[in-house]
Design a protein around this motif. Structure first.
Motif, PDB file in Angstrom:
ATOM      1  N   LEU A 146       0.838  -1.202   0.000  1.00 15.84           N
ATOM      2  CA  LEU A 146       0.000   0.000   0.000  1.00 15.84           C
ATOM      3  C   LEU A 146       0.873   1.252   0.000  1.00 15.84           C
ATOM      4  O   LEU A 146       0.642   2.195  -0.771  1.00 15.84           O
ATOM      5  CB  LEU A 146      -0.926  -0.001   1.226  1.00 15.84           C
ATOM      6  N   ARG A 147       1.904   1.274   0.841  1.00 11.56           N
ATOM      7  CA  ARG A 147       2.812   2.427   0.895  1.00 11.56           C
ATOM      8  C   ARG A 147       3.648   2.539  -0.370  1.00 11.56           C
ATOM      9  O   ARG A 147       3.830   3.637  -0.918  1.00 11.56           O
ATOM     10  CB  ARG A 147       3.722   2.316   2.116  1.00 11.56           C
ATOM     11  N   GLN A 148       4.171   1.408  -0.846  1.00 13.19           N
ATOM     12  CA  GLN A 148       5.019   1.420  -2.038  1.00 13.19           C
ATOM     13  C   GLN A 148       4.262   1.915  -3.265  1.00 13.19           C
ATOM     14  O   GLN A 148       4.849   2.480  -4.184  1.00 13.19           O
ATOM     15  CB  GLN A 148       5.581   0.015  -2.313  1.00 13.19           C
ATOM     16  N   ASN A 149       2.949   1.702  -3.272  1.00 11.13           N
ATOM     17  CA  ASN A 149       2.131   2.098  -4.421  1.00 11.13           C
ATOM     18  C   ASN A 149       1.255   3.316  -4.118  1.00 11.13           C
ATOM     19  O   ASN A 149       0.230   3.537  -4.745  1.00 11.13           O
ATOM     20  CB  ASN A 149       1.286   0.905  -4.881  1.00 11.13           C
ATOM     21  N   GLU A 150       1.711   4.099  -3.147  1.00 10.28           N
ATOM     22  CA  GLU A 150       1.160   5.425  -2.860  1.00 10.28           C
ATOM     23  C   GLU A 150      -0.334   5.422  -2.558  1.00 10.28           C
ATOM     24  O   GLU A 150      -1.083   6.274  -3.033  1.00 10.28           O
ATOM     25  CB  GLU A 150       1.469   6.369  -4.030  1.00 10.28           C
ATOM     26  N   ILE A 183      -5.077  -2.847  -6.580  1.00  7.53           N
ATOM     27  CA  ILE A 183      -5.641  -4.033  -5.929  1.00  7.53           C
ATOM     28  C   ILE A 183      -4.504  -4.765  -5.229  1.00  7.53           C
ATOM     29  O   ILE A 183      -3.466  -5.047  -5.831  1.00  7.53           O
ATOM     30  CB  ILE A 183      -6.319  -4.989  -6.945  1.00  7.53           C
ATOM     31  N   VAL A 184      -4.700  -5.069  -3.957  1.00  4.95           N
ATOM     32  CA  VAL A 184      -3.772  -5.923  -3.214  1.00  4.95           C
ATOM     33  C   VAL A 184      -4.490  -7.244  -2.980  1.00  4.95           C
ATOM     34  O   VAL A 184      -5.556  -7.281  -2.359  1.00  4.95           O
ATOM     35  CB  VAL A 184      -3.351  -5.281  -1.880  1.00  4.95           C
ATOM     36  N   LYS A 231      -2.622  -1.098 -10.882  1.00  7.00           N
ATOM     37  CA  LYS A 231      -1.672  -2.136 -10.463  1.00  7.00           C
ATOM     38  C   LYS A 231      -2.377  -3.200  -9.626  1.00  7.00           C
ATOM     39  O   LYS A 231      -3.200  -2.900  -8.766  1.00  7.00           O
ATOM     40  CB  LYS A 231      -0.541  -1.522  -9.641  1.00  7.00           C
ATOM     41  N   PHE A 232      -1.991  -4.439  -9.909  1.00 13.11           N
ATOM     42  CA  PHE A 232      -2.479  -5.594  -9.153  1.00 13.11           C
ATOM     43  C   PHE A 232      -1.266  -6.189  -8.442  1.00 13.11           C
ATOM     44  O   PHE A 232      -0.316  -6.636  -9.086  1.00 13.11           O
ATOM     45  CB  PHE A 232      -3.102  -6.625 -10.104  1.00 13.11           C
ATOM     46  N   ILE A 233      -1.271  -6.169  -7.121  1.00 17.07           N
ATOM     47  CA  ILE A 233      -0.123  -6.635  -6.344  1.00 17.07           C
ATOM     48  C   ILE A 233      -0.501  -7.899  -5.576  1.00 17.07           C
ATOM     49  O   ILE A 233      -1.410  -7.885  -4.740  1.00 17.07           O
ATOM     50  CB  ILE A 233       0.373  -5.565  -5.357  1.00 17.07           C
ATOM     51  N   GLN A 234       0.205  -8.977  -5.865  1.00 20.71           N
ATOM     52  CA  GLN A 234      -0.049 -10.261  -5.219  1.00 20.71           C
ATOM     53  C   GLN A 234       0.822 -10.408  -3.972  1.00 20.71           C
ATOM     54  O   GLN A 234       2.043 -10.248  -4.026  1.00 20.71           O
ATOM     55  CB  GLN A 234       0.256 -11.412  -6.191  1.00 20.71           C
ATOM     56  N   GLY A 274       4.352  -8.142  -7.307  1.00 22.64           N
ATOM     57  CA  GLY A 274       4.306  -8.891  -6.061  1.00 22.64           C
ATOM     58  C   GLY A 274       5.010  -8.118  -4.971  1.00 22.64           C
ATOM     59  O   GLY A 274       5.755  -7.172  -5.231  1.00 22.64           O
ATOM     60  N   SER A 275       4.777  -8.517  -3.738  1.00 21.13           N
ATOM     61  CA  SER A 275       5.412  -7.858  -2.601  1.00 21.13           C
ATOM     62  C   SER A 275       5.693  -8.902  -1.534  1.00 21.13           C
ATOM     63  O   SER A 275       4.858  -9.777  -1.269  1.00 21.13           O
ATOM     64  CB  SER A 275       4.500  -6.756  -2.050  1.00 21.13           C
ATOM     65  N   ASN A 276       6.875  -8.812  -0.926  1.00 21.49           N
ATOM     66  CA  ASN A 276       7.319  -9.801   0.054  1.00 21.49           C
ATOM     67  C   ASN A 276       7.472  -9.157   1.432  1.00 21.49           C
ATOM     68  O   ASN A 276       8.352  -8.317   1.636  1.00 21.49           O
ATOM     69  CB  ASN A 276       8.656 -10.402  -0.386  1.00 21.49           C
ATOM     70  N   ILE A 277       6.635  -9.515   2.357  1.00 19.24           N
ATOM     71  CA  ILE A 277       6.584  -8.974   3.724  1.00 19.24           C
ATOM     72  C   ILE A 277       6.881  -7.471   3.720  1.00 19.24           C
ATOM     73  O   ILE A 277       6.195  -6.709   3.055  1.00 19.24           O
ATOM     74  CB  ILE A 277       7.457  -9.783   4.714  1.00 19.24           C
ATOM     75  N   GLY A 278       7.913  -7.020   4.438  1.00 21.58           N
ATOM     76  CA  GLY A 278       8.272  -5.607   4.455  1.00 21.58           C
ATOM     77  C   GLY A 278       9.678  -5.471   4.993  1.00 21.58           C
ATOM     78  O   GLY A 278      10.199  -6.368   5.668  1.00 21.58           O
TER      79      GLY A 278
END
Length: 364
Positions: A178-182, A254-255, A277-280, A305-309
């Motif tokens: 959410l933060r990375q994609n503003e 979309i996350v 953007k669609f982030i899995q 995609g996104s991996n934890i943080g």
């Protein structure tokens, strides 16, 4: 006299049948303590879907016996000299650990040097992983946890330990994309799958100021809950007629938290606006569904995609949650009932995150 090593005891899974409630309460040997480590007496540990995947070897054969749990909160009971200097942690402080327990931290590593340690190719998981010295990592369904200090976080006073625990993996897994994609004012955001991860997605998207937040799930059974969490709308994909056309081009981001190989991913993409953007973030044990190229080409949208943080994002998230009064929906269960808790988690009974409570640690 040297420091006496504590006995570490926890719930160990010995085979894939562990998810049926067959973990055993046994002792184990943690990593050797170093000046860069912090030892924690655990008070709370959230149950994550990753725990179940690992217990049953769903992502590949696990390093049995395994002690899962990577949403750990407790009190620091031993702090290495370097660890104290690096993290500002002292004995007695309330601290937490998420899904990562190490990375190479080398200057020539693009990921670590840029503060994105969660993508380091030599990352060590909090459980079911190996440290550089060859010792195995054990998680938080236990009395104690020993962690590399770079991945230990001070818990803000305004957050209860029970609320903070599931944020350390479940929370940051959605907060980061959410933060990375503003995510914020002017953005319309969809959260696919409203469970342990997805309910955090709704909470954080609203707190970040998104103009519109839409919960998306198969049935309408969670609709009332999702609206109470703060969502502006809800889509039940198995019940709402022509949902992908009715809501076409209404979302910027979309996350997706779903861990299913048969989710209607192409229809989810219909919901995106041009350039969306669609982030899995959900990680199914099988492959993601196939999709046609024109689902992306037709409006210039993208899949990521996104991996934890990262450690920095985790600390930021904790402070943000404290500031905004983020309150996850949790069920507290005694640590002694961990076997029943994972069976309930597997059966989808969690509303929406189960947190194990180690009563002795909670009294500190």
């Amino acid at each position: 006299m040297g420091t006496q090593e504590p006995t570490f005891t926890g719930w160990l899974g010995h085979n894939p049948a562990s998810t049926k409630g067959n973990m055993k309460w046994e002792t184990f040997t943690p990593k050797p303590f170093t000046d860069d480590d912090i030892e924690i007496k655990i008070s709370h540990c959230g149950i994550c879907g990753s725990d179940l995947h690992t217990l049953r070897s769903g992502w590949g054969k696990s390093l049995y016996p395994v002690c899962v749990g990577h949403e750990i909160v407790g009190r620091a009971v031993r702090v290495g000299k370097k660890a104290g200097e690096r993290r500002g942690v002292k004995v007695g402080d309330r601290v937490g650990v998420g899904a990562q327990n190490g990375s190479c931290l080398k200057a020539d590593c693009d990921d670590c040097s840029e503060g994105m340690e969660n993508y380091c190719r030599k990352a060590t998981g909090t459980y079911n992983s190996k440290y550089p010295d060859g010792s195995k990592s054990y998680g938080g369904y236990a009395t104690h946890h020993r962690a590399t200090s770079n991945f230990v976080f001070k818990i803000p006073d305004a957050l209860s330990s029970a609320d903070a625990a599931p944020m350390l993996c479940g929370g940051v897994t959605v907060y980061s994309p959410l933060r990375q994609n503003e995510c914020g004012p002017g953005k319309k955001v969809g959260i696919v799958g409203v469970g342990g991860l997805g309910h955090f997605g709704v909470l954080f998207a609203k707190a970040l100021g998104a103009d519109r937040v839409v919960g998306i799930s198969r049935s309408a059974t969670k609709k009332e809950d999702v609206l109470k969490l703060g969502a502006d709308a809800y889509i039940a994909t198995s019940e709402d007629k022509n949902w992908s056309r009715v809501h076409s081009r209404t979302l910027d981001l979309i996350v997706c938290t779903v861990s299913s190989p048969d989710m209607p991913i192409e229809k989810y993409l219909h919901l995106l606006r041009r350039g969306g953007k669609f982030i899995q973030v959900g990680a199914p044990e099988d492959k993601l569904p196939a999709l046609g190229a024109f689902a992306l080409i037709g409006k210039g949208c993208s899949i990521g995609g996104s991996n934890i943080g990262s450690p920095a994002e985790i600390q930021e998230m904790l402070e943000f949650a404290a500031e905004k009064g983020i309150k996850p929906w949790i069920q507290e269960v005694p640590m002694k009932d961990a076997n029943k808790a994972i069976v309930d988690m597997e059966a989808g009974k969690a509303r929406y995150r189960i947190v194990l409570v180690n009563e002795e640690g909670a009294r500190l």
